[in-house]
Design a protein around this motif. Structure first.
Motif, PDB file in Angstrom:
ATOM      1  N   PHE A  20       0.715  -1.183  -0.038  1.00 38.98           N
ATOM      2  CA  PHE A  20      -0.042  -0.061   0.006  1.00 38.98           C
ATOM      3  C   PHE A  20       0.979   1.166   0.071  1.00 38.98           C
ATOM      4  O   PHE A  20       0.097   2.327  -0.438  1.00 38.98           O
ATOM      5  CB  PHE A  20      -0.986   0.013   1.139  1.00 38.98           C
ATOM      6  CG  PHE A  20      -2.150  -0.930   0.729  1.00 38.98           C
ATOM      7  CD1 PHE A  20      -3.371  -0.324   0.157  1.00 38.98           C
ATOM      8  CD2 PHE A  20      -2.457  -2.167   1.203  1.00 38.98           C
ATOM      9  CE1 PHE A  20      -4.405  -1.068  -0.424  1.00 38.98           C
ATOM     10  CE2 PHE A  20      -3.379  -3.015   0.858  1.00 38.98           C
ATOM     11  CZ  PHE A  20      -4.370  -2.539   0.135  1.00 38.98           C
ATOM     12  N   GLU A  21       2.057   1.129   0.643  1.00 37.39           N
ATOM     13  CA  GLU A  21       3.052   2.481   0.483  1.00 37.39           C
ATOM     14  C   GLU A  21       3.351   2.468  -1.298  1.00 37.39           C
ATOM     15  O   GLU A  21       3.329   3.717  -1.604  1.00 37.39           O
ATOM     16  CB  GLU A  21       4.123   2.177   1.117  1.00 37.39           C
ATOM     17  CG  GLU A  21       5.317   3.138   1.061  1.00 37.39           C
ATOM     18  CD  GLU A  21       4.973   4.406   1.611  1.00 37.39           C
ATOM     19  OE1 GLU A  21       5.782   5.394   1.525  1.00 37.39           O
ATOM     20  OE2 GLU A  21       3.899   4.529   2.465  1.00 37.39           O
ATOM     21  N   LEU A  22       3.657   1.499  -1.818  1.00 39.76           N
ATOM     22  CA  LEU A  22       3.986   1.405  -3.334  1.00 39.76           C
ATOM     23  C   LEU A  22       2.824   1.996  -4.090  1.00 39.76           C
ATOM     24  O   LEU A  22       2.775   2.890  -4.882  1.00 39.76           O
ATOM     25  CB  LEU A  22       4.561   0.073  -3.929  1.00 39.76           C
ATOM     26  CG  LEU A  22       5.687  -0.530  -3.545  1.00 39.76           C
ATOM     27  CD1 LEU A  22       5.818  -1.672  -3.968  1.00 39.76           C
ATOM     28  CD2 LEU A  22       6.865   0.463  -4.126  1.00 39.76           C
ATOM     29  N   HIS A  23       1.426   1.498  -3.736  1.00 41.64           N
ATOM     30  CA  HIS A  23       0.311   2.043  -4.324  1.00 41.64           C
ATOM     31  C   HIS A  23       0.127   3.539  -3.957  1.00 41.64           C
ATOM     32  O   HIS A  23      -0.340   4.014  -4.919  1.00 41.64           O
ATOM     33  CB  HIS A  23      -0.822   0.975  -3.696  1.00 41.64           C
ATOM     34  CG  HIS A  23      -2.207   1.521  -4.263  1.00 41.64           C
ATOM     35  ND1 HIS A  23      -2.619   1.429  -5.583  1.00 41.64           N
ATOM     36  CD2 HIS A  23      -3.349   1.962  -3.447  1.00 41.64           C
ATOM     37  CE1 HIS A  23      -3.662   2.035  -5.674  1.00 41.64           C
ATOM     38  NE2 HIS A  23      -4.318   2.369  -4.603  1.00 41.64           N
ATOM     39  N   ARG A  24       0.282   4.004  -2.876  1.00 50.57           N
ATOM     40  CA  ARG A  24       0.109   5.262  -2.614  1.00 50.57           C
ATOM     41  C   ARG A  24       0.929   6.413  -3.259  1.00 50.57           C
ATOM     42  O   ARG A  24       0.541   7.147  -3.884  1.00 50.57           O
ATOM     43  CB  ARG A  24       0.353   5.487  -0.931  1.00 50.57           C
ATOM     44  CG  ARG A  24       0.479   6.952  -0.816  1.00 50.57           C
ATOM     45  CD  ARG A  24       0.490   7.039   0.774  1.00 50.57           C
ATOM     46  NE  ARG A  24       1.897   6.835   1.449  1.00 50.57           N
ATOM     47  CZ  ARG A  24       2.891   7.969   1.384  1.00 50.57           C
ATOM     48  NH1 ARG A  24       2.605   9.049   1.159  1.00 50.57           N
ATOM     49  NH2 ARG A  24       3.847   7.681   2.001  1.00 50.57           N
ATOM     50  N   ARG A  25       2.146   5.878  -3.567  1.00 53.48           N
ATOM     51  CA  ARG A  25       3.175   6.570  -4.402  1.00 53.48           C
ATOM     52  C   ARG A  25       3.464   6.195  -5.895  1.00 53.48           C
ATOM     53  O   ARG A  25       4.456   6.948  -6.371  1.00 53.48           O
ATOM     54  CB  ARG A  25       4.589   6.610  -3.477  1.00 53.48           C
ATOM     55  CG  ARG A  25       4.222   7.144  -2.178  1.00 53.48           C
ATOM     56  CD  ARG A  25       5.665   6.735  -1.216  1.00 53.48           C
ATOM     57  NE  ARG A  25       6.899   7.341  -1.803  1.00 53.48           N
ATOM     58  CZ  ARG A  25       7.961   6.701  -1.290  1.00 53.48           C
ATOM     59  NH1 ARG A  25       8.147   5.939  -0.580  1.00 53.48           N
ATOM     60  NH2 ARG A  25       9.149   7.373  -2.169  1.00 53.48           N
ATOM     61  N   THR A  59      13.266  -1.900  -9.836  1.00 55.98           N
ATOM     62  CA  THR A  59      12.451  -1.782 -10.947  1.00 55.98           C
ATOM     63  C   THR A  59      12.213  -0.718 -11.896  1.00 55.98           C
ATOM     64  O   THR A  59      11.628  -0.800 -13.000  1.00 55.98           O
ATOM     65  CB  THR A  59      10.695  -2.173 -10.393  1.00 55.98           C
ATOM     66  OG1 THR A  59      10.300  -1.059  -9.437  1.00 55.98           O
ATOM     67  CG2 THR A  59      10.966  -3.672  -9.748  1.00 55.98           C
ATOM     68  N   ALA A  60      12.855   0.256 -11.531  1.00 55.83           N
ATOM     69  CA  ALA A  60      12.885   1.504 -12.193  1.00 55.83           C
ATOM     70  C   ALA A  60      11.420   2.209 -12.187  1.00 55.83           C
ATOM     71  O   ALA A  60      11.228   2.917 -13.226  1.00 55.83           O
ATOM     72  CB  ALA A  60      13.408   1.428 -13.530  1.00 55.83           C
ATOM     73  N   LEU A  61      10.656   2.008 -11.004  1.00 52.15           N
ATOM     74  CA  LEU A  61       9.429   2.729 -11.031  1.00 52.15           C
ATOM     75  C   LEU A  61       9.645   3.966 -10.450  1.00 52.15           C
ATOM     76  O   LEU A  61      10.115   4.348  -9.469  1.00 52.15           O
ATOM     77  CB  LEU A  61       8.449   1.854 -10.215  1.00 52.15           C
ATOM     78  CG  LEU A  61       8.061   0.255 -10.696  1.00 52.15           C
ATOM     79  CD1 LEU A  61       7.324  -0.464  -9.747  1.00 52.15           C
ATOM     80  CD2 LEU A  61       7.367   0.544 -11.931  1.00 52.15           C
ATOM     81  N   PRO A  62       8.622   4.889 -10.926  1.00 51.46           N
ATOM     82  CA  PRO A  62       8.952   6.405 -10.457  1.00 51.46           C
ATOM     83  C   PRO A  62       8.010   6.484  -9.374  1.00 51.46           C
ATOM     84  O   PRO A  62       6.949   6.965  -9.685  1.00 51.46           O
ATOM     85  CB  PRO A  62       8.493   7.122 -11.920  1.00 51.46           C
ATOM     86  CG  PRO A  62       7.493   6.238 -12.582  1.00 51.46           C
ATOM     87  CD  PRO A  62       7.829   4.835 -12.018  1.00 51.46           C
ATOM     88  N   LEU A  63       8.206   6.411  -8.401  1.00 50.70           N
ATOM     89  CA  LEU A  63       7.514   6.527  -7.177  1.00 50.70           C
ATOM     90  C   LEU A  63       7.466   8.313  -6.909  1.00 50.70           C
ATOM     91  O   LEU A  63       8.463   8.804  -7.029  1.00 50.70           O
ATOM     92  CB  LEU A  63       8.081   6.203  -5.751  1.00 50.70           C
ATOM     93  CG  LEU A  63       7.964   4.464  -5.610  1.00 50.70           C
ATOM     94  CD1 LEU A  63       8.416   4.344  -4.286  1.00 50.70           C
ATOM     95  CD2 LEU A  63       6.805   3.899  -6.045  1.00 50.70           C
ATOM     96  N   THR A  64       6.369   8.849  -6.403  1.00 53.61           N
ATOM     97  CA  THR A  64       6.160   9.988  -6.054  1.00 53.61           C
ATOM     98  C   THR A  64       6.990  10.245  -4.747  1.00 53.61           C
ATOM     99  O   THR A  64       7.036   9.256  -3.714  1.00 53.61           O
ATOM    100  CB  THR A  64       4.777  10.386  -5.674  1.00 53.61           C
ATOM    101  OG1 THR A  64       4.142   9.588  -4.763  1.00 53.61           O
ATOM    102  CG2 THR A  64       4.088  10.347  -7.117  1.00 53.61           C
ATOM    103  N   PRO A  65       7.356  11.384  -4.179  1.00 54.52           N
ATOM    104  CA  PRO A  65       7.944  11.496  -2.986  1.00 54.52           C
ATOM    105  C   PRO A  65       7.273  11.070  -1.803  1.00 54.52           C
ATOM    106  O   PRO A  65       6.098  11.452  -1.809  1.00 54.52           O
ATOM    107  CB  PRO A  65       8.706  13.007  -2.878  1.00 54.52           C
ATOM    108  CG  PRO A  65       8.518  13.410  -4.074  1.00 54.52           C
ATOM    109  CD  PRO A  65       7.297  12.451  -4.873  1.00 54.52           C
ATOM    110  N   ASN A  66       7.997  10.749  -0.629  1.00 55.53           N
ATOM    111  CA  ASN A  66       7.182  10.515   0.585  1.00 55.53           C
ATOM    112  C   ASN A  66       7.325  11.680   1.440  1.00 55.53           C
ATOM    113  O   ASN A  66       8.268  12.082   1.833  1.00 55.53           O
ATOM    114  CB  ASN A  66       8.073   9.350   1.213  1.00 55.53           C
ATOM    115  CG  ASN A  66       7.289   8.976   2.536  1.00 55.53           C
ATOM    116  OD1 ASN A  66       6.163   9.305   2.754  1.00 55.53           O
ATOM    117  ND2 ASN A  66       7.975   8.515   3.542  1.00 55.53           N
ATOM    118  N   THR A  67       6.125  12.313   1.380  1.00 53.07           N
ATOM    119  CA  THR A  67       5.985  13.554   2.103  1.00 53.07           C
ATOM    120  C   THR A  67       5.433  13.329   3.435  1.00 53.07           C
ATOM    121  O   THR A  67       4.953  14.582   4.113  1.00 53.07           O
ATOM    122  CB  THR A  67       5.242  14.405   1.528  1.00 53.07           C
ATOM    123  OG1 THR A  67       4.053  14.194   1.161  1.00 53.07           O
ATOM    124  CG2 THR A  67       6.029  15.018   0.066  1.00 53.07           C
TER     125      THR A  67
END
Length: 198
Positions: A18-23, A170-178
């Motif tokens: 769910f952290e991955l999903h969120r970002r 995986t080279a996935l572009p996560l948004t920053p964790n704010t």
């Protein structure tokens, strides 16, 4: 892409998913456990053993994930403990053979770390935790095998750190964790509450 997050019960799979999903905009979490719970609901209680032993579970997981991967444009995230090599081949292996881009990660931790995490969850009165505690040693031993790589040791890193590791690999572009610490704790508590198994 399918990101399958494996690991022992209490290893942080669902929180990481769910952290991955969120970002990760456009991603979706598909929990193979739900297929098992659905099968259990069709059976009398005395027949409800480990649903992974049911061929219908392995076939169902393959079919559901194959469908979602074929029709959904975003990344698919599946948090699920699988330690039996044959069952792993029938799910993760078959999806790879079908041509899907499957990235598999196993979250590992010391036994005491996992036990402490499960005890904290047990504070919610979860009947599932006895099942999980009984299988810690077997899970951790089995998941050390190279077939279950890539391994991520989580004893001393946070859930956002685990997500960042997976994203880098995986080279996935996560948004920053704010998230502030308070917001992160509230978010994790909500994820835990939504996945309580009574």
């Amino acid at each position: 892409m399918l990101v399958w997050i494996n690991g022992p019960f209490g290893g942080g799979k669902t929180q990481t998913a769910f952290e991955l999903h969120r970002r990760l905009p456009g991603s979706v979490v598909c929990d193979p456990e739900m297929v098992g719970f659905g099968l259990h609901r069709t059976m009398p209680k005395e027949l409800r053993d480990d649903f992974q032993d049911l061929p219908a579970w392995r076939q169902g997981v393959f079919e559901v994930l194959d469908l979602v991967l074929s029709k959904h444009d975003g990344v698919v995230i599946a948090p699920m403990t699988v330690v039996n090599p044959a069952y792993f081949a029938e799910t993760v292996g078959r999806l790879r053979e079908t041509g899907h881009d499957v990235r598999h990660f196993t979250l590992l931790a010391d036994q005491e770390t996992v036990r402490n995490r499960l005890r904290k969850r047990g504070g919610f009165g979860l009947r599932f935790e006895g099942f999980a505690l009984d299988r810690i040693t077997h899970c951790l031993d089995a998941l050390q095998h190279p077939d279950f790589a890539e391994h991520i040791h989580t004893d001393h890193i946070t859930i956002p750190d685990v997500a960042d590791h997976i994203a880098t690999s995986t080279a996935l572009p996560l948004t920053p964790n704010t998230d502030s610490p308070l917001r992160a704790n509230l978010r994790r508590a909500l994820v835990t509450a939504k996945h309580i198994r009574f």
